[in-house]
Design an enzyme around this catalytic site. Sequence first.
Site, short mmCIF file in Angstrom:
data_model
loop_
_atom_site.label_atom_id
_atom_site.label_comp_id
_atom_site.label_asym_id
_atom_site.label_seq_id
_atom_site.Cartn_x
_atom_site.Cartn_y
_atom_site.Cartn_z
N GLU A 107 0.86 -1.46 -0.03
CA GLU A 107 -0.20 0.05 0.01
C GLU A 107 0.71 1.41 0.04
OE1 GLU A 107 -2.82 1.28 -0.21
OE2 GLU A 107 -4.27 0.43 0.74
N ILE A 109 -0.43 4.13 1.47
CA ILE A 109 -0.69 4.86 2.82
C ILE A 109 -1.97 4.12 3.41
CG2 ILE A 109 -1.99 6.93 1.92
CD1 ILE A 109 -0.66 8.66 3.98
N ASP A 111 -4.34 4.85 6.23
CA ASP A 111 -5.22 5.97 7.11
C ASP A 111 -6.26 5.45 7.87
OD1 ASP A 111 -6.26 8.26 7.78
OD2 ASP A 111 -7.08 8.92 5.91
N THR A 112 -7.43 5.42 7.38
CA THR A 112 -8.46 4.52 8.26
C THR A 112 -8.03 3.21 8.32
OG1 THR A 112 -9.97 4.18 6.33
CG2 THR A 112 -10.34 6.33 7.67
N GLY A 113 -7.53 2.73 7.23
CA GLY A 113 -7.33 1.18 7.08
C GLY A 113 -8.58 0.58 6.54
N LEU A 114 -9.30 0.99 6.14
CA LEU A 114 -10.81 0.24 5.28
C LEU A 114 -9.85 -0.36 3.91
CD1 LEU A 114 -13.58 -0.21 4.78
CD2 LEU A 114 -13.90 1.77 3.84
N LYS A 139 -0.37 6.41 8.63
CA LYS A 139 -0.81 7.80 9.22
C LYS A 139 -0.93 7.64 10.76
CE LYS A 139 -2.70 10.81 6.12
NZ LYS A 139 -3.80 11.46 5.51
P1 IMP Z 1 -7.88 4.28 4.05
O1 IMP Z 1 -8.71 3.22 3.36
O2 IMP Z 1 -8.71 5.45 4.65
O3 IMP Z 1 -6.75 3.69 4.93
O4 IMP Z 1 -7.29 5.23 2.92
C1 IMP Z 1 -6.43 4.56 2.06
C2 IMP Z 1 -6.21 5.33 0.80
O5 IMP Z 1 -6.57 6.73 0.77
C3 IMP Z 1 -4.72 5.62 0.25
O6 IMP Z 1 -4.57 4.15 -0.62
C4 IMP Z 1 -4.60 6.58 -0.63
O7 IMP Z 1 -5.04 6.20 -1.87
C5 IMP Z 1 -5.55 7.56 0.05
N1 IMP Z 1 -5.16 8.75 1.21
C6 IMP Z 1 -5.24 8.66 2.22
N2 IMP Z 1 -4.38 9.42 3.01
C7 IMP Z 1 -3.69 10.16 2.12
C8 IMP Z 1 -2.84 11.10 1.92
O8 IMP Z 1 -2.53 11.73 3.01
N3 IMP Z 1 -2.47 11.40 0.62
C9 IMP Z 1 -2.72 10.84 -0.51
N4 IMP Z 1 -3.67 9.84 -0.51
C10 IMP Z 1 -4.25 9.57 0.72
#
Ligand code: IMP
Length: 187
Positions: A107, A109, A111-114, A139
Site C-alpha cells: 500500500e 498509505i 489512513d482509516t485502514g478500510l 498515518k
Molecule cells: P484508507 O482506506 O482510509 O486507509 O485510505 C487509503 C487510501 O486513501 C490510500 O491508499 C490513498 O489512496 C488515500 N489517502 C489517504 N490519505 C492520503 C494522503 O495523505 N495523501 C494521499 N492519499 C491518501
Amino acid sequence: MEAGDEVPAIWKDDVREVLLGSADISARVRQLGKEISAAYGGLNPVMLPVLKGSYIFAADLSRSLEIPHEIQFLRARSYVGTESSGDVSISGLEGVDLRERHVIVVEDIVDTGLTLKCILKKIRALGAIDVRSCTLLQKDTNRRRSDVPPVDYIAFHVQDEFVVGYGLDYNQRFRHLPFIGILKPHA
Ligand code: IMP
C-alpha cells in the site's frame, strides 16, 4: 534531499514542507527490502501493489528485494459516500492464481485502514496461505478502524496531514514528486 530541506523552487507554490526527502526514502526502502528478503527466503512471494499510489514505492521495493518474487498489480476504489459500510471494489486479480501463495500487499498509505482491510479479506478468500501487508506510510490518526489488523511492514509513520509525492496524489497531481511533502492549503 532530506527531511526539512528547502522545497525545490519548481514546487514552492504548492508544497509547504518536505516531510521525507528522497535520500531518506531510498535508504529506508533498501532496509525494508533486506528485512522482507530475510523473512521470505525460498518462498517466492507475490507482491501485490495497490494502484495507483504505490507504483513508485513498489518499483523501488521490488528492486531492493534480494529474493525471487512475482508482482501483480491490483486496483482498489472506495465508493464515495459509503465508506462506513466498508464498500471497496477491488479489481485486477482476475485470472491471477494466488492459491497456496505467500502474498505481500503493498500500500501507499494506511489512513482509516478500510482499503487494506478489504484487500486482505479478498486475498485470503482467493486461497493464499499467508498474507502480509506492507505500507510506505502509516498515518498517526484516531480515524483508524479498530478492526484493521496491524500492518506487518511499515516504512514510515507520518503525522495526520494530507501528504503527496513518491506516488501519492492530490486529485491526480504531485505523484511524480521525488520526495513526500505537505501541500499548502490552496494547492
Ligand atoms: P484508507 O482506506 O482510509 O486507509 O485510505 C487509503 C487510501 O486513501 C490510500 O491508499 C490513498 O489512496 C488515500 N489517502 C489517504 N490519505 C492520503 C494522503 O495523505 N495523501 C494521499 N492519499 C491518501
